[in-house]
Write an enzyme that holds these catalytic residues in place. Sequence first.
Site, PDB file in Angstrom:
ATOM      1  N   GLU A 140       0.813  -1.035   0.050  1.00  8.79           N
ATOM      2  CA  GLU A 140       0.115  -0.011  -0.168  1.00  8.79           C
ATOM      3  C   GLU A 140       0.947   1.178   0.094  1.00  8.79           C
ATOM      4  O   GLU A 140       1.840   1.419   0.859  1.00  8.79           O
ATOM      5  CB  GLU A 140      -0.909  -0.061   1.208  1.00  8.79           C
ATOM      6  CG  GLU A 140      -1.824  -1.118   1.184  1.00  8.79           C
ATOM      7  CD  GLU A 140      -2.875  -0.918   2.163  1.00  8.79           C
ATOM      8  OE1 GLU A 140      -2.865   0.106   3.062  1.00  8.79           O
ATOM      9  OE2 GLU A 140      -3.882  -1.987   2.567  1.00  8.79           O
ATOM     10  N   HIS A 182      -8.045   1.339   0.970  1.00  2.00           N
ATOM     11  CA  HIS A 182      -7.994   1.273   2.535  1.00  2.00           C
ATOM     12  C   HIS A 182      -8.956   2.344   3.048  1.00  2.00           C
ATOM     13  O   HIS A 182      -8.422   3.266   3.862  1.00  2.00           O
ATOM     14  CB  HIS A 182      -6.459   1.367   3.095  1.00  2.00           C
ATOM     15  CG  HIS A 182      -6.354   0.880   4.508  1.00  2.00           C
ATOM     16  ND1 HIS A 182      -5.286   0.194   4.580  1.00  2.00           N
ATOM     17  CD2 HIS A 182      -6.894   0.813   5.467  1.00  2.00           C
ATOM     18  CE1 HIS A 182      -5.275  -0.322   5.971  1.00  2.00           C
ATOM     19  NE2 HIS A 182      -6.427  -0.086   6.443  1.00  2.00           N
ATOM     20  N   GLY A 232     -12.910   2.124   6.908  1.00  2.00           N
ATOM     21  CA  GLY A 232     -13.101   2.248   8.204  1.00  2.00           C
ATOM     22  C   GLY A 232     -13.046   4.045   8.319  1.00  2.00           C
ATOM     23  O   GLY A 232     -13.105   4.529   9.140  1.00  2.00           O
TER      24      GLY A 232
END
Length: 313
Positions: A265, A286, A289
């Site tokens: 990442e 990502h 959340g």
Amino acid sequence: MPDVVITEFMDEDAIREGLKGFDVLYDPKLVDREQDLMRALAEARAIIVRNRTQVRAPLLAAAPMLQVVGRLGVGLDNIDVAACKDRRIAVYPASGANDVSVAEYVIATAMLLLRGAYHATDRVTVGAWPRNDLMGREILGKRLGLVGFGAIAKETAKRAAALGMTVCAYDPFVPADSPAWSQPWGRAEPLGFDDLVASCDVISLHVPLTQETHSLIGREALARMRKDAILINAARGGVVDEAALAAALKEGRLGGAALDVFEEEPLSAARGEVFVGCPNLVLTPHIAGVTRESNVRVSWVTVENVRKHLMGA
């Protein structure tokens, strides 16, 4: 020199109000400038990071006065917790602050992949009418398998049950007779890993990245899954063998997948090439959340942890 260094993005009101009185360096792009970051840490007592900043030997060596690490999230695989413990540096994850965001991402993505109707805009706008091609599936009555049964998995299960799904889970750290399997929304059925991956319509991963979970979903696990199963990984990159997943999708051995996390990442173009041409695949950076609401919650939990630690030190 700054007392608190913040290397990635967070809610700025939380910084201004929660860290009032401290000399704060907030630079959400500092994570990408290693030498600047190391210099900034010379006298810092605290650092606040997300998942990209690597709190390991080089960073710790550059921060001789460091007392506390605030993590804007819950995963700690980018932090050498043992090294921090050896130096008596406290590490505070923002436990619970983004559980709802991840749970909503999992359920929304499961519905999108099951229904399969939301990639038709380009075709419809030019006059196509592909109704027969887009006859997808309902989530009602489907079986959700959770790999890991912690707080986020429980939030996901709560929403799944409300939509009429049945829920099972695999978690070697939760005994079969634990009261944790019984929740206000109902009961999750404890299953072994092999039985779960073979029997579920939707499989969602909720485990940290460890030696035991690395490539947990690889060729063997994928081969045991139902041909129309949906796989969702919003946990940690590396838990899924990305090349094996791409092959399963391209060969029609899996119904669909969503990856919010990757072994590398940010995902490079070279690493991303493996996913080109995969059907019914959702890739996101990502972000599961991270919502506007969770960013505020995570930021406030983190600044409160850091402030209290520094005030008490």
